[in-house]
Design a protein around this motif. Sequence first.
Motif, mmCIF file in Angstrom:
data_model
loop_
_atom_site.group_PDB
_atom_site.id
_atom_site.type_symbol
_atom_site.label_atom_id
_atom_site.label_comp_id
_atom_site.label_asym_id
_atom_site.label_seq_id
_atom_site.Cartn_x
_atom_site.Cartn_y
_atom_site.Cartn_z
ATOM 1 N N HIS A 14 0.867 -1.187 0.000
ATOM 2 C CA HIS A 14 0.000 0.000 0.000
ATOM 3 C C HIS A 14 0.896 1.228 0.000
ATOM 4 O O HIS A 14 1.886 1.282 0.725
ATOM 5 N N THR A 16 1.128 5.653 -0.066
ATOM 6 C CA THR A 16 0.446 6.931 0.134
ATOM 7 C C THR A 16 1.478 8.056 0.058
ATOM 8 O O THR A 16 2.688 7.811 0.151
ATOM 9 N N VAL A 119 0.531 4.385 7.744
ATOM 10 C CA VAL A 119 0.615 3.654 6.477
ATOM 11 C C VAL A 119 0.581 2.141 6.720
ATOM 12 O O VAL A 119 0.043 1.384 5.900
ATOM 13 N N GLU A 122 -3.119 1.387 7.217
ATOM 14 C CA GLU A 122 -3.814 1.407 5.918
ATOM 15 C C GLU A 122 -3.486 0.151 5.108
ATOM 16 O O GLU A 122 -4.357 -0.425 4.443
ATOM 17 N N ASP A 125 -5.433 -2.766 6.389
ATOM 18 C CA ASP A 125 -6.818 -2.688 5.903
ATOM 19 C C ASP A 125 -6.913 -3.173 4.458
ATOM 20 O O ASP A 125 -7.875 -3.847 4.077
ATOM 21 N N THR A 126 -5.926 -2.812 3.652
ATOM 22 C CA THR A 126 -5.929 -3.168 2.228
ATOM 23 C C THR A 126 -5.728 -4.670 2.017
ATOM 24 O O THR A 126 -6.423 -5.298 1.215
#
Length: 208
Positions: A14, A16, A119, A122, A125-126
């Motif tokens: 992931h 960002t 991060v 996140e 979660d992904t």
Amino acid sequence: MPDEYRTVARAGVHETEINRSRFRCALAPVATEREAQEFVAAVRKEHADATHNCWAYVVGADASVQRASDDGEPGGTAGLPMLQMLLRRDMRYVAAVVTRYYGGVKLGAGGLIRAYGGVVGEALDTVGSVTRRRFRLAVVTVDHQRAGKLQNELRATGREVRDVRYGEAVTIGIGLPEADVPAFRAWLADVTAGTAGFELGGEAYGDA
């Protein structure tokens, strides 16, 4: 040993952007500390041109092995928040590497802590998670005549058949929650008219 633990469902990435810095979190399930170290080394090699490759991992159902590195970021602003996020989410047997490409804007200690921990959250979660539950391993021994029907009965009642071997008799390896062992013994005696052998083994973890 805890009755269950959670880990990542698969390896994944992931990415960002925060104040022009790119933060890329790579996650992977790992069975041992050596696997975790190899994963960290592979990501560091792949992103050798990055400003930082910070990492954290947790190994053991009881989180007995916990390691983290800031890789040049100010002490306690990268590896530790990553590790804390893994532990806060009850993650085990997992490694995380956050690769940072600096974008020219300083984030400060608080900003770095939020960025690195965030991060990882996140990414979790992904990628998603799975629960592994503790099982007692057992071996059922049955004659060839009854083996096929017994395997079907086992699967029909949702019991995990881990291994089947054919010899003079058929041995079927299964996984059982500890609490189910007495009821399973009675069930097995009933469906095989008392002809099946049953032997308890050690413990392992499997999908819940």
